[in-house]
Motif scaffolding. Structure first.
Motif, short mmCIF file in Angstrom:
data_model
loop_
_atom_site.label_atom_id
_atom_site.label_comp_id
_atom_site.label_asym_id
_atom_site.label_seq_id
_atom_site.Cartn_x
_atom_site.Cartn_y
_atom_site.Cartn_z
N VAL A 78 48.74 54.46 18.97
CA VAL A 78 49.26 55.08 20.20
C VAL A 78 50.54 54.36 20.64
CG1 VAL A 78 48.79 55.40 22.67
CG2 VAL A 78 47.04 55.99 20.98
N LYS A 79 50.56 53.04 20.50
CA LYS A 79 51.76 52.28 20.90
C LYS A 79 52.93 52.54 19.94
CE LYS A 79 49.66 50.35 24.39
NZ LYS A 79 48.27 50.77 24.08
N ARG A 111 54.42 55.56 21.19
CA ARG A 111 55.16 55.26 22.42
C ARG A 111 56.56 54.76 22.07
NH1 ARG A 111 53.63 52.89 27.78
NH2 ARG A 111 55.25 51.42 28.40
N ARG A 119 60.11 57.05 22.48
CA ARG A 119 60.99 56.68 23.60
C ARG A 119 62.46 56.95 23.29
NH1 ARG A 119 59.71 53.19 27.95
NH2 ARG A 119 57.61 54.00 27.91
N ASN A 161 48.19 64.27 30.98
CA ASN A 161 47.59 62.94 31.03
C ASN A 161 48.55 61.86 30.57
OD1 ASN A 161 44.90 62.97 32.04
ND2 ASN A 161 44.32 64.19 30.26
N GLU A 162 49.41 62.23 29.65
CA GLU A 162 50.24 61.20 29.03
C GLU A 162 51.45 60.86 29.89
OE1 GLU A 162 51.08 62.25 24.98
OE2 GLU A 162 48.96 62.53 24.50
N ARG A 181 56.82 64.24 32.50
CA ARG A 181 57.68 63.62 33.51
C ARG A 181 58.97 63.13 32.87
NH1 ARG A 181 55.41 59.20 36.68
NH2 ARG A 181 56.25 60.25 38.51
N LEU A 182 58.83 62.56 31.67
CA LEU A 182 60.05 62.09 30.99
C LEU A 182 60.87 63.26 30.48
CD1 LEU A 182 58.63 58.96 29.13
CD2 LEU A 182 60.24 58.98 31.05
N SER A 219 45.86 62.41 34.76
CA SER A 219 46.64 61.26 35.25
C SER A 219 47.85 61.71 36.05
CB SER A 219 47.12 60.41 34.08
OG SER A 219 46.02 59.94 33.35
N TYR A 220 48.49 62.76 35.60
CA TYR A 220 49.70 63.23 36.28
C TYR A 220 49.62 64.71 36.57
CZ TYR A 220 51.43 58.80 34.59
OH TYR A 220 51.58 57.47 34.33
N MET A 230 57.48 55.45 35.29
CA MET A 230 57.19 55.73 33.88
C MET A 230 57.56 54.57 32.97
SD MET A 230 55.59 58.49 33.39
CE MET A 230 55.73 58.78 31.63
N LEU A 231 58.65 53.90 33.29
CA LEU A 231 59.13 52.83 32.40
C LEU A 231 58.44 51.49 32.68
CD1 LEU A 231 62.97 53.61 32.42
CD2 LEU A 231 61.23 54.42 30.82
N GLY A 232 57.91 51.36 33.89
CA GLY A 232 57.20 50.11 34.22
C GLY A 232 55.96 49.98 33.35
N GLU A 233 55.81 48.83 32.74
CA GLU A 233 54.60 48.64 31.94
C GLU A 233 53.38 48.56 32.85
OE1 GLU A 233 55.96 45.30 29.74
OE2 GLU A 233 57.20 46.58 28.46
N ALA A 284 46.41 55.23 34.99
CA ALA A 284 47.56 54.97 34.11
C ALA A 284 47.75 56.15 33.15
CB ALA A 284 47.32 53.68 33.33
N SER A 285 48.88 56.15 32.47
CA SER A 285 49.16 57.15 31.43
C SER A 285 48.09 57.04 30.35
CB SER A 285 50.54 56.85 30.83
OG SER A 285 50.70 57.48 29.59
N GLY A 287 48.52 53.98 28.38
CA GLY A 287 49.90 53.60 28.15
C GLY A 287 50.55 54.32 26.99
N VAL A 288 50.28 55.60 26.83
CA VAL A 288 50.89 56.29 25.71
C VAL A 288 52.37 56.53 25.94
CG1 VAL A 288 49.95 58.50 26.50
CG2 VAL A 288 50.81 58.30 24.19
N HIS A 289 52.74 56.95 27.14
CA HIS A 289 54.17 57.10 27.44
C HIS A 289 54.56 56.31 28.68
CE1 HIS A 289 55.04 60.05 24.39
NE2 HIS A 289 54.00 60.75 24.77
N GLY A 290 53.68 56.28 29.65
CA GLY A 290 53.98 55.61 30.92
C GLY A 290 53.27 54.27 31.02
N PRO A 291 52.93 53.87 32.25
CA PRO A 291 52.34 52.55 32.47
C PRO A 291 51.04 52.31 31.71
CG PRO A 291 52.92 53.59 34.55
CD PRO A 291 53.10 54.63 33.49
N LEU A 292 50.87 51.05 31.31
CA LEU A 292 49.61 50.65 30.69
C LEU A 292 48.57 50.32 31.75
CD1 LEU A 292 52.12 48.98 28.85
CD2 LEU A 292 50.17 49.24 27.30
#
Lengths: 711, 209
Positions: A184-185, A188, A192, A220-221, A225-226, A268-269, B139-142, B181-182, B194-199
């Motif tokens: 998953v990371k 990410r 990005r 959720n992800e 938003r991005l 989540s969002y 979004m960018l903040g861990e 969190a994301s 934390g897939v795209h946004g905060p962990l």
């Protein structure tokens, strides 16, 4: 993605899915986990009321789509948004392409949109030279694999961590671990820079609120938003059915959608965007924002008295989550682009008859989806209607037309069944068809098939009719074909029980098949004909019309209203229909009438009993009253895999659902599996024998008769 | 429902989606919490599976942006709070930025925001995000640290529908509902944050704003 044109080819695809061990395991885990998660999420709520309100909110909106579109357009344009209407997929794709070109865009990031999947937008953009990257993790994975989604909410549910690790290793040209958290990371980090480079962001929308010109996106992800923030152009592609009047309408749907989809209270969002927002990457500091509404047949659908309910769909995916067929074969074998029960329907409307023709056959009509749908859509009924439409457009298959012809004439049909008794003679042995004729043998060997009875019930009734003085109730018995001609002993047991309990029983000889097989084959005219015949045959002055077949009960009680219209006459008829266990329960029989042996028994709830008729408690109580120890099976309410003609069309799926059921029953250590539908008995008993399970499979009437004192 | 019961419900629901919820008396306490969190966090969590791991050249290049030391992004907060934050951060060698977040797409350590409303039914934060910097900070903040005044927590979204509608009706508006969190479960349905946004999401319930 479903492309098979014939059932034979389709069954090959299905066989491949059934043989995919990882897929089967993933589907099993999901099918087991989902109901618990959903139940937890809804624990504090009246689910039925929430669903009814979603249906109402959507129906209200669908009545005035044009008005909502005009209002949304006015409000959004006032705030600097370009609003478009695309009549079909090609027009939508052309619009996105034109917007991209005019704005000088080359790279695109997308967040998940089923509407964009519907129009195959990525293909169109790539053909025009755009570089498109899906940013939802699951969508990115399937994009890299050049596949379509296998679930509307979890598009990569068919893949394992090992497959994803291999894929990511190719993408990064480095060996990647199989640890999911790390994978998953990796996504990410790899995604990005894609956001950073993109000129254009494309998203879908779950809501388009007319009163403020606002779109709402549920994720959720957080990728939406991005996608809606970093690039200088944002294009929203959504169906016109996502229009709703007010924020409250959207909030209501939002209360149900995530709970029904993934068992989450909320995602989540949830992102609400109104107007052209600030964007530092844009030349004037303001985002270029477009909303494209896709029609693609929706506005015509909204005017269809029956099919308009399809547009209530909020894309939660729950109809797949509970579907026993989906559990066996996954989404790629159960949808063209849209997956699951709703996919079977939407494929016909959005992607055409050719894509839908064999797909629409792949519903076992267990009603599980209808029971779970966030918007109360009668999915199984609509799937039958699609089959009827395809039959009308294409001409019917010979088998369907012949059956229809035969069933319209009761005497001829029953003559055929009597003749079948002689045709099977060389292969029938001890009540079972031991050696199947060659054409059936390969796929149908998974269960022993019963033989047609020597003497059908209708010829035995006069002799067996109980003599009851001062009856407590007077009923008409409706047998259905299977019990009449295959399992007359079940009806005989019922006569014993009913007679002893003081019920006067009539068996009107003019009754015929209930007509459900005709409806499922899309033979609507013949189904209506048969329905009228049965209503006339059962028109006497009875307290109830009792049937031992759950499918017949459900079809008589609900199907006739749909076929013939809800006239007072049909309603009065439907109100009298009672499944056997419900009728016997209504007599309040004391346990003293039965021998209390406490043999261990478990139940299989026929689909058309527990969901079709909403009956769950009566059989359980009755079993206990009749002196059995009731050992609940975990999958009591899961379909047995029979589904009438379904098991002949898709024997591989039928067999695998059956195995699942039998294993579940075996875990209860019951001596007897009790059910209330001759079709289920046929499937389950045949499977139990074939697979050497130790338990007996019996109809409720038989287990009651067995324990009845002073016969 | 009593406000204290609404706050308790909010807390329970937010914690159920793995948000870290704490109560603080003042904004000064909230600032102290945030800086402390930044001091004790790993330099760059994205790199836990980042620099040390195998990435494509493009993916690796982003690491180059992380030469700043630790960063707290705190756009759109009032002057008094900002002053407190900058002072406290500086003592600990941490930079505070309010804009230009596009220059930090590799990630910042903490995104610090003050939310307009909370929704108890789902443990949801309501954050006016019309500012691009606010969107990016969250979004960018861990780690996302969100301050929420207790008296701004409503039982349901419907109960503040008129206020929300007023916000949505502005030209333009970007309103975020944030709950936990994301997250994703797209690989084998295994939950990953934390897939795209905060962990991580930390929520600070403050007595007075």
């Amino acid at each position: 993605m479903h492309t098979a044109k014939t059932l034979r080819d389709y069954n090959k695809d299905i066989r491949a899915a059934l043989d995919n061990a990882f897929l089967r395991e993933a589907m099993d885990k999901f099918a087991t986990a989902y109901p618990t998660g959903r139940a937890n999420a809804f624990r504090e709520y009246d689910v039925a009321a929430l669903i009814a309100k979603v249906a109402e909110v959507k129906d209200q909106g669908l009545k005035r789509l044009d008005g909502l579109f005009a209002q949304f357009k006015a409000e959004a344009e006032k705030r600097g948004v370009h609003v478009h209407l695309a009549k079909d997929a090609a027009e939508a794709n052309a619009l996105v392409t034109r917007i991209g070109k005019e704005a000088g865009c080359r790279t695109v990031v997308k967040s998940k949109s089923m509407t964009a999947e519907e129009t195959l937008l990525n293909h169109a953009l790539e053909a025009e030279g755009f570089e498109v990257t899906e940013t939802d993790l699951g969508e990115w994975i399937i994009q890299l694999r050049h596949e379509g989604p296998s679930h509307m909410v979890m598009p990569a549910i068919h893949l394992s961590r090992y497959q994803v690790a291999d894929l990511f290793s190719q993408v990064t040209r480095q060996t990647q671990p199989t640890d999911i958290q790390r994978l998953v990371k990796v996504a990410r980090r790899e995604l990005r820079p894609k956001y950073a480079a993109a000129d254009m962001g494309i998203s879908g929308a779950n809501f388009a609120i007319a009163e403020t010109g606002t779109i709402g996106i549920v994720t959720n992800e957080g990728n939406a938003r991005l996608v809606s923030t970093l690039p200088r152009v944002h294009v929203v592609l959504t169906g016109i059915d996502k229009l709703c009047a007010t924020l409250e309408d959207a909030l209501h749907i939002l209360r149900v959608l995530p709970k029904n989809a993934t068992g989450q209270a909320i995602t989540s969002y949830v992102t609400w965007i109104t107007g052209a927002n600030p964007c530092a990457a844009a030349p004037n500091g303001t985002k270029e924002m477009h909303v494209i509404f896709l029609d693609n047949g929706r506005s015509a659908l909204a005017k269809d008295p029956l099919f308009k309910q399809v547009l209530r769909c909020v894309r939660c995916g729950a109809c797949a989550n509970v579907c026993p067929v989906y559990r066996m074969v996954g989404g790629h074998a159960m949808g063209h682009i849209y997956i699951g029960a709703i996919g079977l329907i939407l494929t016909y409307f959005f992607h055409g008859k050719d894509k839908a023709k064999t797909l629409a056959q792949n519903c076992i009509n267990c009603q599980a989806c209808k029971n779970i749908c966030a918007a109360g859509i009668d999915l199984p009924l609509l799937i039958q209607e699609i089959r009827a439409r395809i039959n009308e457009e294409d001409g019917r298959p010979m088998s369907s037309a012949l059956l229809s012809m035969a069933m319209k004439n009761r005497k001829f049909f029953h003559g055929l069944l009597r003749a079948a008794k002689f045709a099977q003679k060389p292969v029938a042995e001890g009540g079972y068809i031991r050696h199947l004729p060659e054409i059936f043998a390969k796929d149908h060997g998974f269960r022993a098939l019963p033989a047609i009875a020597e003497v059908p019930f209708r010829d035995r009734f006069a002799r067996l009719r109980p003599q009851v003085e001062r009856p407590v109730k007077r009923i008409a018995l409706f047998s259905g074909c299977v019990q009449d001609f295959v399992y007359p002993e079940q009806l005989e047991a019922a006569l014993q029980v009913l007679g002893r309990l003081g019920v006067a029983v009539d068996f009107p000889m003019e009754q015929s098949c209930c007509g459900l097989p005709l409806s499922t084959m899309g033979e609507k005219a013949a189904a209506q004909d048969v329905a009228r015949q049965n209503m006339a045959a059962l028109a006497g002055d009875y307290d109830a019309i009792v049937t031992l077949c759950a499918s017949c009960a459900s079809h008589l009680a609900h199907g006739y209203g749909h076929l013939l219209g809800d006239s007072p006459e049909v309603q009065a008829f439907a109100a009298k229909v009672m499944p056997f266990s419900v009728f016997v329960s209504s007599l309040n029989v004391a346990p003293e009438r039965f021998q209390q042996t406490m043999e261990r028994a478990t139940l299989h709830a026929p689909c058309h009993l527990c969901r079709g008729m909403g009956v769950t408690e009566e059989p359980r109580q009755l079993l206990k009253t009749a002196g059995y120890e009731y050992a609940p099976a975990e999958l009591e309410q899961v379909c047995c895999g029979f589904g009438g003609t379904y098991s002949a069309k898709f024997p591989g799926v039928s067999e695998n659902i059956l195995k699942l059921k039998l294993a579940d029953v075996a875990r209860t250590h019951a001596e007897t599996l009790v059910t209330e539908c001759p079709g289920c008995v046929m499937q389950l008993r045949g499977g139990a024998i074939q697979h050497g399970h130790g338990f007996e499979v019996r109809h409720m009437a038989e287990v009651l008769a067995a324990h009845l004192k002073d016969k | 429902m009593e406000q204290s019961a609404i706050v308790a419900r909010f807390r329970a629901k937010a914690e159920a989606v793995s948000a870290v919820v704490s109560e603080v008396e003042t904004m000064a306490e909230a600032v102290a919490y945030t800086v402390d969190l930044c001091v004790h966090k790993e330099a760059c969590q994205i790199l836990v599976s980042g620099c040390d791991e195998s990435l494509s050249p493009v993916g690796r290049d982003l690491c180059g942006l992380k030469e700043w030391g630790k960063i707290i992004a705190a756009p759109g907060i009032d002057a008094a709070t900002r002053e407190l934050l900058v002072a406290r951060a500086k003592e600990n060698g941490i930079s505070v930025i309010e804009n230009g977040l596009r220059e930090h797409l590799g990630g910042v350590d903490i995104g610090f925001t003050v939310c307009q409303y909370g929704i108890a039914e789902t443990g949801t934060l309501v954050l006016d995000s019309v500012s691009e910097e606010v969107r990016l900070a969250t979004m960018l903040g861990e780690i996302h640290v969100a301050v929420l005044p207790k008296n701004r927590i409503a039982p349901t979204a419907e109960s503040i529908a008129d206020e929300l509608r007023r916000m949505l009706g502005r030209n333009p508006n970007y309103l975020a509902f944030i709950t936990g969190a994301s997250r994703t479960a797209d690989i084998e349905r295994v939950l990953a944050l934390g897939v795209h946004g905060p962990l991580e999401l930390h929520i600070l319930l403050v007595e007075e704003a």
